[in-house]
Write a protein that holds these residues in place. Structure first.
Motif, PDB file in Angstrom:
ATOM      1  N   SER A  42      16.000   9.192  -6.448  1.00 27.88           N
ATOM      2  CA  SER A  42      16.007   8.937  -5.001  1.00 27.88           C
ATOM      3  C   SER A  42      17.272   9.470  -4.337  1.00 27.88           C
ATOM      4  O   SER A  42      17.263   9.796  -3.145  1.00 27.88           O
ATOM      5  N   VAL A  43      18.379   9.600  -5.099  1.00 30.61           N
ATOM      6  CA  VAL A  43      19.651  10.023  -4.492  1.00 30.61           C
ATOM      7  C   VAL A  43      19.635  11.498  -4.096  1.00 30.61           C
ATOM      8  O   VAL A  43      20.463  11.935  -3.294  1.00 30.61           O
ATOM      9  N   ILE A  44      18.708  12.276  -4.659  1.00 25.29           N
ATOM     10  CA  ILE A  44      18.614  13.685  -4.271  1.00 25.29           C
ATOM     11  C   ILE A  44      17.413  13.928  -3.356  1.00 25.29           C
ATOM     12  O   ILE A  44      17.013  15.067  -3.128  1.00 25.29           O
ATOM     13  N   GLY A  45      16.836  12.832  -2.862  1.00 24.09           N
ATOM     14  CA  GLY A  45      15.774  12.959  -1.866  1.00 24.09           C
ATOM     15  C   GLY A  45      14.365  12.954  -2.403  1.00 24.09           C
ATOM     16  O   GLY A  45      13.415  13.141  -1.642  1.00 24.09           O
ATOM     17  N   PHE A  46      14.207  12.736  -3.720  1.00 24.68           N
ATOM     18  CA  PHE A  46      12.854  12.686  -4.280  1.00 24.68           C
ATOM     19  C   PHE A  46      12.219  11.352  -3.906  1.00 24.68           C
ATOM     20  O   PHE A  46      12.766  10.295  -4.190  1.00 24.68           O
ATOM     21  N   VAL A  47      11.070  11.408  -3.264  1.00 23.75           N
ATOM     22  CA  VAL A  47      10.437  10.187  -2.756  1.00 23.75           C
ATOM     23  C   VAL A  47       9.564   9.570  -3.840  1.00 23.75           C
ATOM     24  O   VAL A  47       8.378   9.880  -3.965  1.00 23.75           O
ATOM     25  N   GLU A  48      10.183   8.725  -4.645  1.00 25.91           N
ATOM     26  CA  GLU A  48       9.429   7.929  -5.622  1.00 25.91           C
ATOM     27  C   GLU A  48       9.493   6.471  -5.162  1.00 25.91           C
ATOM     28  O   GLU A  48       9.747   6.207  -3.983  1.00 25.91           O
ATOM     29  N   LEU A  49       9.289   5.540  -6.055  1.00 27.55           N
ATOM     30  CA  LEU A  49       9.154   4.136  -5.662  1.00 27.55           C
ATOM     31  C   LEU A  49      10.403   3.588  -4.989  1.00 27.55           C
ATOM     32  O   LEU A  49      10.326   2.942  -3.934  1.00 27.55           O
ATOM     33  N   THR A  50      11.571   3.840  -5.561  1.00 28.50           N
ATOM     34  CA  THR A  50      12.812   3.309  -4.992  1.00 28.50           C
ATOM     35  C   THR A  50      13.127   3.932  -3.638  1.00 28.50           C
ATOM     36  O   THR A  50      13.531   3.240  -2.692  1.00 28.50           O
ATOM     37  N   LYS A  51      12.960   5.245  -3.536  1.00 32.56           N
ATOM     38  CA  LYS A  51      13.217   5.932  -2.262  1.00 32.56           C
ATOM     39  C   LYS A  51      12.256   5.444  -1.185  1.00 32.56           C
ATOM     40  O   LYS A  51      12.672   5.215  -0.036  1.00 32.56           O
ATOM     41  N   ARG A  73       0.834  -1.212   0.000  1.00 28.41           N
ATOM     42  CA  ARG A  73       0.000   0.000   0.000  1.00 28.41           C
ATOM     43  C   ARG A  73       0.862   1.253   0.000  1.00 28.41           C
ATOM     44  O   ARG A  73       0.608   2.203  -0.758  1.00 28.41           O
ATOM     45  N   ASN A  74       1.902   1.270   0.818  1.00 26.26           N
ATOM     46  CA  ASN A  74       2.800   2.428   0.872  1.00 26.26           C
ATOM     47  C   ASN A  74       3.608   2.579  -0.413  1.00 26.26           C
ATOM     48  O   ASN A  74       3.840   3.699  -0.875  1.00 26.26           O
ATOM     49  N   ASN A 111      14.298   0.362   5.757  1.00 24.67           N
ATOM     50  CA  ASN A 111      14.995   0.796   6.974  1.00 24.67           C
ATOM     51  C   ASN A 111      14.097   0.713   8.204  1.00 24.67           C
ATOM     52  O   ASN A 111      14.584   0.501   9.327  1.00 24.67           O
ATOM     53  N   ALA A 112      12.791   0.894   7.992  1.00 28.45           N
ATOM     54  CA  ALA A 112      11.858   0.857   9.125  1.00 28.45           C
ATOM     55  C   ALA A 112      11.459  -0.556   9.512  1.00 28.45           C
ATOM     56  O   ALA A 112      11.171  -0.837  10.684  1.00 28.45           O
ATOM     57  N   THR A 113      11.441  -1.473   8.540  1.00 30.29           N
ATOM     58  CA  THR A 113      10.947  -2.828   8.799  1.00 30.29           C
ATOM     59  C   THR A 113      12.041  -3.883   8.912  1.00 30.29           C
ATOM     60  O   THR A 113      11.795  -4.975   9.417  1.00 30.29           O
ATOM     61  N   PHE A 114      13.252  -3.545   8.426  1.00 28.35           N
ATOM     62  CA  PHE A 114      14.355  -4.510   8.372  1.00 28.35           C
ATOM     63  C   PHE A 114      13.961  -5.747   7.554  1.00 28.35           C
ATOM     64  O   PHE A 114      14.357  -6.869   7.864  1.00 28.35           O
ATOM     65  N   LYS A 115      13.192  -5.497   6.479  1.00 28.60           N
ATOM     66  CA  LYS A 115      12.816  -6.580   5.566  1.00 28.60           C
ATOM     67  C   LYS A 115      13.201  -6.184   4.135  1.00 28.60           C
ATOM     68  O   LYS A 115      12.339  -6.015   3.271  1.00 28.60           O
ATOM     69  N   PRO A 116      14.501  -6.001   3.861  1.00 28.07           N
ATOM     70  CA  PRO A 116      14.906  -5.501   2.549  1.00 28.07           C
ATOM     71  C   PRO A 116      14.529  -6.418   1.393  1.00 28.07           C
ATOM     72  O   PRO A 116      14.154  -5.942   0.312  1.00 28.07           O
ATOM     73  N   PHE A 117      14.625  -7.734   1.606  1.00 31.38           N
ATOM     74  CA  PHE A 117      14.309  -8.657   0.519  1.00 31.38           C
ATOM     75  C   PHE A 117      12.837  -8.557   0.120  1.00 31.38           C
ATOM     76  O   PHE A 117      12.495  -8.484  -1.068  1.00 31.38           O
ATOM     77  N   VAL A 118      11.964  -8.549   1.124  1.00 36.84           N
ATOM     78  CA  VAL A 118      10.522  -8.457   0.850  1.00 36.84           C
ATOM     79  C   VAL A 118      10.189  -7.119   0.209  1.00 36.84           C
ATOM     80  O   VAL A 118       9.471  -7.053  -0.803  1.00 36.84           O
ATOM     81  N   VAL A 119      10.723  -6.031   0.765  1.00 36.90           N
ATOM     82  CA  VAL A 119      10.386  -4.690   0.281  1.00 36.90           C
ATOM     83  C   VAL A 119      10.856  -4.496  -1.152  1.00 36.90           C
ATOM     84  O   VAL A 119      10.087  -4.069  -2.025  1.00 36.90           O
ATOM     85  N   PHE A 120      12.124  -4.824  -1.428  1.00 34.63           N
ATOM     86  CA  PHE A 120      12.645  -4.562  -2.765  1.00 34.63           C
ATOM     87  C   PHE A 120      12.165  -5.578  -3.788  1.00 34.63           C
ATOM     88  O   PHE A 120      12.193  -5.299  -4.991  1.00 34.63           O
ATOM     89  N   SER A 121      11.701  -6.726  -3.331  1.00 32.62           N
ATOM     90  CA  SER A 121      11.007  -7.643  -4.246  1.00 32.62           C
ATOM     91  C   SER A 121       9.698  -7.007  -4.713  1.00 32.62           C
ATOM     92  O   SER A 121       9.323  -7.093  -5.890  1.00 32.62           O
ATOM     93  N   CYS A 122       9.010  -6.361  -3.784  1.00 26.37           N
ATOM     94  CA  CYS A 122       7.771  -5.649  -4.132  1.00 26.37           C
ATOM     95  C   CYS A 122       8.061  -4.464  -5.048  1.00 26.37           C
ATOM     96  O   CYS A 122       7.305  -4.198  -5.998  1.00 26.37           O
ATOM     97  N   GLY A 154      10.849   2.552  -1.083  1.00 27.77           N
ATOM     98  CA  GLY A 154      11.274   1.202  -0.738  1.00 27.77           C
ATOM     99  C   GLY A 154      12.430   1.218   0.252  1.00 27.77           C
ATOM    100  O   GLY A 154      12.456   0.429   1.206  1.00 27.77           O
ATOM    101  N   SER A 155      13.375   2.118   0.046  1.00 27.50           N
ATOM    102  CA  SER A 155      14.512   2.234   0.962  1.00 27.50           C
ATOM    103  C   SER A 155      14.063   2.665   2.357  1.00 27.50           C
ATOM    104  O   SER A 155      14.532   2.131   3.370  1.00 27.50           O
ATOM    105  N   MET A 156      13.135   3.618   2.413  1.00 31.71           N
ATOM    106  CA  MET A 156      12.633   4.096   3.708  1.00 31.71           C
ATOM    107  C   MET A 156      11.871   3.002   4.449  1.00 31.71           C
ATOM    108  O   MET A 156      12.037   2.817   5.667  1.00 31.71           O
ATOM    109  N   ILE A 157      11.045   2.260   3.718  1.00 28.16           N
ATOM    110  CA  ILE A 157      10.272   1.182   4.345  1.00 28.16           C
ATOM    111  C   ILE A 157      11.200   0.061   4.795  1.00 28.16           C
ATOM    112  O   ILE A 157      11.019  -0.534   5.868  1.00 28.16           O
TER     113      ILE A 157
END
Length: 217
Positions: free
Chosen positions: A162-171, A11-12, A178-189, A173-176
């Motif tokens: 995302s490297v300049i702080g624009f919050v699109e899909l990749t950015k 959803r996010n 860092n918050a969930t500690f589920k990088p494989f699941v998040v970046f698979s999505c 994903g990185s924020m989520i």
């Protein structure tokens, strides 16, 4: 650690996906407008304009998009202008897209047989009338497939914003991640959503290309 379910993650990410789509459309439409102006200058502007446009194209094609984003974000700020990540990403991606589209379209115009120019010139048509009534209708049919295909590159290129702080899909994903500690699941999505966005465009471009080659054959 924040406990996000798979649905919460998706959803996010879907909320961030809309900004990826908007940025892609801005870059593609803006790049198309600038690219069309560059093409006109290259066709009509004379030797100097042709070389200037050629240098512009080589500059943006020959340098990494990542560097262009950094220059747009930090470079403009050197002149005392406050630049948001949104503005910098839009400007950088528009200029990047315009260089590629201008070259794609130049190749399509160049593929039109020289005899078409000569025949239209013998009818006492002005340059503008030649382009509008004879050359462009043929070039557009050739250009549709590679133009649509390049949209896929634009969509994937937005990830670098995302490297300049624009919050699109990749950015997002990185924020989520860092918050969930589920990088494989998040970046698979994230990868899945990019695929869902790009695959239909890529498939459509290939379909258009087959139709174009079929007509020309």
């Amino acid at each position: 650690m924040v406990d996000f379910s798979l649905w919460d993650i998706l959803r996010n990410l879907l909320m961030a996906l809309r900004w990826t789509v908007v940025l892609s459309l801005i870059a593609f439409i803006g790049g198309g407008i600038v690219g069309a102006l560059l093409l006109f200058l290259r066709l009509r502007g004379g030797r100097f304009a042709n070389k200037a446009v050629g240098l512009y194209v080589q500059l943006f094609q020959g340098t990494p998009l990542l560097m262009q984003l950094f220059l747009a974000y930090f470079g403009i700020a050197l002149f005392g202008i406050d630049v948001s990540a949104w503005t910098a990403a839009s400007v950088a991606l528009t200029l990047y897209t315009s260089a590629f589209l201008a070259e794609i379209w130049r190749g399509c115009v160049a593929s039109i047989p020289k005899g078409q120019w000569e025949a239209s010139g013998s009818l006492a048509l002005s340059f503008g009338e030649q382009v509008r009534h004879v050359i462009l209708p043929q070039a557009v049919k050739i250009a549709i497939a590679p133009t649509v295909g390049f949209l896929v590159q634009v969509i994937k290129g937005t990830a670098l914003a995302s490297v300049i702080g624009f919050v699109e899909l990749t950015k997002a994903g990185s924020m989520i991640s860092n918050a969930t500690f589920k990088p494989f699941v998040v970046f698979s999505c994230v990868a899945l959503l990019y695929f869902v966005l790009c695959f239909p465009v890529s498939l459509y471009a290939k379909t258009l290309e087959r139709k174009t080659h079929g007509r020309r054959a």
